[in-house]
Design a protein around this motif. Sequence first.
Motif, short mmCIF file in Angstrom:
data_model
loop_
_atom_site.label_atom_id
_atom_site.label_comp_id
_atom_site.label_asym_id
_atom_site.label_seq_id
_atom_site.Cartn_x
_atom_site.Cartn_y
_atom_site.Cartn_z
N GLN A 49 51.23 26.28 -46.19
CA GLN A 49 50.93 24.87 -45.98
C GLN A 49 50.13 24.71 -44.69
OE1 GLN A 49 52.51 21.86 -48.03
NE2 GLN A 49 52.03 23.59 -49.34
N PRO A 50 49.21 23.74 -44.65
CA PRO A 50 48.35 23.60 -43.47
C PRO A 50 49.09 23.09 -42.23
CG PRO A 50 47.92 21.84 -45.05
CD PRO A 50 48.82 22.82 -45.73
N TYR A 51 50.29 22.56 -42.42
CA TYR A 51 51.05 22.02 -41.29
C TYR A 51 52.49 22.51 -41.37
CZ TYR A 51 47.11 18.78 -41.00
OH TYR A 51 45.85 18.24 -40.92
N GLY A 52 52.96 23.16 -40.32
CA GLY A 52 54.32 23.65 -40.27
C GLY A 52 55.10 22.99 -39.15
N TRP A 53 56.12 23.70 -38.62
CA TRP A 53 56.96 23.12 -37.58
C TRP A 53 56.60 23.60 -36.18
CZ3 TRP A 53 59.61 26.74 -34.76
CH2 TRP A 53 59.88 27.98 -35.38
N GLU A 54 55.76 24.63 -36.07
CA GLU A 54 55.40 25.11 -34.74
C GLU A 54 54.38 24.18 -34.10
OE1 GLU A 54 54.23 29.17 -34.90
OE2 GLU A 54 56.22 29.88 -35.51
N ARG A 55 54.33 24.21 -32.77
CA ARG A 55 53.55 23.24 -32.01
C ARG A 55 52.12 23.70 -31.79
NH1 ARG A 55 58.70 23.46 -28.19
NH2 ARG A 55 60.02 21.92 -29.24
N SER A 56 51.22 22.73 -31.84
CA SER A 56 49.80 22.97 -31.56
C SER A 56 49.40 22.17 -30.34
CB SER A 56 48.94 22.55 -32.76
OG SER A 56 47.57 22.52 -32.41
N LEU A 57 48.80 22.82 -29.36
CA LEU A 57 48.34 22.11 -28.16
C LEU A 57 47.17 21.19 -28.48
CD1 LEU A 57 48.57 24.93 -25.48
CD2 LEU A 57 49.96 22.85 -25.59
N ASP A 58 46.45 21.49 -29.55
CA ASP A 58 45.30 20.68 -29.93
C ASP A 58 45.70 19.64 -30.96
OD1 ASP A 58 43.52 22.21 -28.33
OD2 ASP A 58 43.38 23.72 -29.93
N LEU A 59 45.15 18.43 -30.82
CA LEU A 59 45.35 17.41 -31.84
C LEU A 59 44.50 17.76 -33.04
CD1 LEU A 59 46.53 14.63 -32.69
CD2 LEU A 59 44.44 13.60 -31.75
N MET A 93 51.41 12.06 -54.73
CA MET A 93 50.68 13.32 -54.66
C MET A 93 49.34 13.10 -53.96
SD MET A 93 51.46 15.07 -58.40
CE MET A 93 50.45 16.50 -57.97
N VAL A 94 48.79 14.21 -53.45
CA VAL A 94 47.52 14.15 -52.74
C VAL A 94 46.38 14.15 -53.74
CG1 VAL A 94 46.02 15.32 -51.09
CG2 VAL A 94 48.51 15.30 -50.74
N SER A 95 45.49 13.17 -53.59
CA SER A 95 44.31 13.10 -54.44
C SER A 95 43.16 13.94 -53.87
CB SER A 95 43.87 11.64 -54.60
OG SER A 95 42.67 11.55 -55.33
N SER A 96 42.99 13.88 -52.55
CA SER A 96 41.97 14.68 -51.87
C SER A 96 42.34 14.78 -50.40
CB SER A 96 40.58 14.06 -52.03
OG SER A 96 40.53 12.78 -51.41
N ALA A 97 41.73 15.75 -49.71
CA ALA A 97 42.07 15.93 -48.30
C ALA A 97 40.92 16.59 -47.56
CB ALA A 97 43.33 16.77 -48.16
N GLN A 98 40.72 16.17 -46.32
CA GLN A 98 39.84 16.85 -45.38
C GLN A 98 40.71 17.21 -44.18
OE1 GLN A 98 36.45 13.73 -45.46
NE2 GLN A 98 35.45 15.61 -44.79
N ILE A 99 40.89 18.51 -43.94
CA ILE A 99 41.80 18.98 -42.90
C ILE A 99 40.99 19.60 -41.76
CG2 ILE A 99 43.69 20.60 -42.41
CD1 ILE A 99 44.56 20.22 -45.34
N ASP A 100 41.49 19.41 -40.54
CA ASP A 100 40.84 19.93 -39.33
C ASP A 100 39.41 19.41 -39.21
OD1 ASP A 100 43.05 21.28 -38.30
OD2 ASP A 100 42.64 23.07 -39.50
N MET A 101 39.27 18.11 -39.29
CA MET A 101 37.98 17.46 -39.07
C MET A 101 37.63 17.53 -37.58
SD MET A 101 38.75 14.06 -41.39
CE MET A 101 37.10 13.35 -41.23
N GLY A 179 49.29 13.98 -27.70
CA GLY A 179 48.61 13.92 -28.99
C GLY A 179 48.54 12.51 -29.53
N LEU A 180 49.65 11.78 -29.44
CA LEU A 180 49.65 10.39 -29.91
C LEU A 180 48.73 9.54 -29.05
CD1 LEU A 180 50.60 8.15 -31.74
CD2 LEU A 180 52.69 7.97 -30.38
N SER A 181 48.71 9.78 -27.75
CA SER A 181 47.78 9.05 -26.88
C SER A 181 46.33 9.30 -27.28
CB SER A 181 47.99 9.45 -25.42
OG SER A 181 49.23 8.98 -24.92
N GLN A 182 46.03 10.55 -27.62
CA GLN A 182 44.67 10.88 -28.04
C GLN A 182 44.32 10.18 -29.35
OE1 GLN A 182 43.68 15.19 -27.92
NE2 GLN A 182 45.44 15.41 -26.57
#
Length: 362
Positions: A49-59, A93-101, A179-182
């Motif tokens: 999956q493109p998103y897990g539970w570990e932390r990413s410093l980048d938004l 369900m997901v119809s379409s997605a653009q990830i890591d824009m 991240g939320l501030s960004q």
Amino acid sequence: MLRVMIVIFLVVLAGCAPRGRLAYLDQPSPEARTIFVGSTRAPDPETGQPYGWERSLDLRRARFAVATPPDHEAGVIDYPKFGYAADPKTQFMVSSAQIDMSKAEFRRDLKAALARQNGQAVVFVHGFNNDFAEGLYRMSQLGSDFDLPGVLVHYSWPSREHILGYAYDRDSVLFARDGLSQLLGDLQTAGARQILLIGHSLGSQLTMEVLRQEALAHNQSLLNKVSGVVLISPDIAVDVFKSQAEAIGMLPQPFVIFTSQRDRALKLSARLSGQEDRLGDLKDFKRVARYKVTVVDVGAFSVGTGHFDLGDSAALIKLLDRAGQVAKVLTGEQMGRTSLASAVILTVDNATQIVLRPLSGG
């Protein structure tokens, strides 16, 4: 001892429950709801999956289109789970997605969407023990059930996705503030005129921390864009909330807090944290009377664990829809005092408490 055993039993059951996953429609749906996403989750190498539970410093920025199932009923959220086939007739369900824009691409698309919605945006911050898909589908369900005005935006912070991951999640709330501030900065740059913030559970803690952070940074231009705050079952110690509110100063209006003393998840949180007074099960609203807030007690509509009655109770959704209150709260108007026939309304100093009761006679 019996109560302790019951808690352990519930923990084991929750730990064994299958989790939500991203599942895609065979054909894109033209009626799918667009949701912009900012996330500080790293990819999950185990599940793919493109998103897990570990932390990413980048938004990480993304855009999803989520289809509401044709058989969807208000107050019901069903989503695909690991180990089970997805059913587009009954599940989101997901119809379409653009990830890591890229930041530029994300802001460009966000600007175009905001222009179509008169500059209005709704940002949802999920709570404790949520994986990415569950938060995304919840945002879609809220958009569907309440016909939320404006562009839908979801902030997904790195929850451990486990009932025993409470300490990890509380640390992640602190980790995820920037991240939320960004993400809010992206909205401001893209032309948002009004930003409604909705925080659930520990997501309410994160929401308050970011408002506090922006206030201390004197970022008044961003704070002026916040047209309202809704905290659902906030997992915040009351004294911590008061200190946050003091630092923020003038709270965004409206400022609505949904509470319930039947919230079993908050009772478990109190045991895990060692602090019994949680804002989400506030017993005496006079404790926050100095702040301009509206406390809405929805305990009479408790379903399941009672931790998300605003989204899970069809009866509560029906009441709010019939009273015409959802549109008022979510478009920046204070809750009216004349159309809630099934409510007890009290006011002390600056705070107002509304105790909702089920409608009689259907």
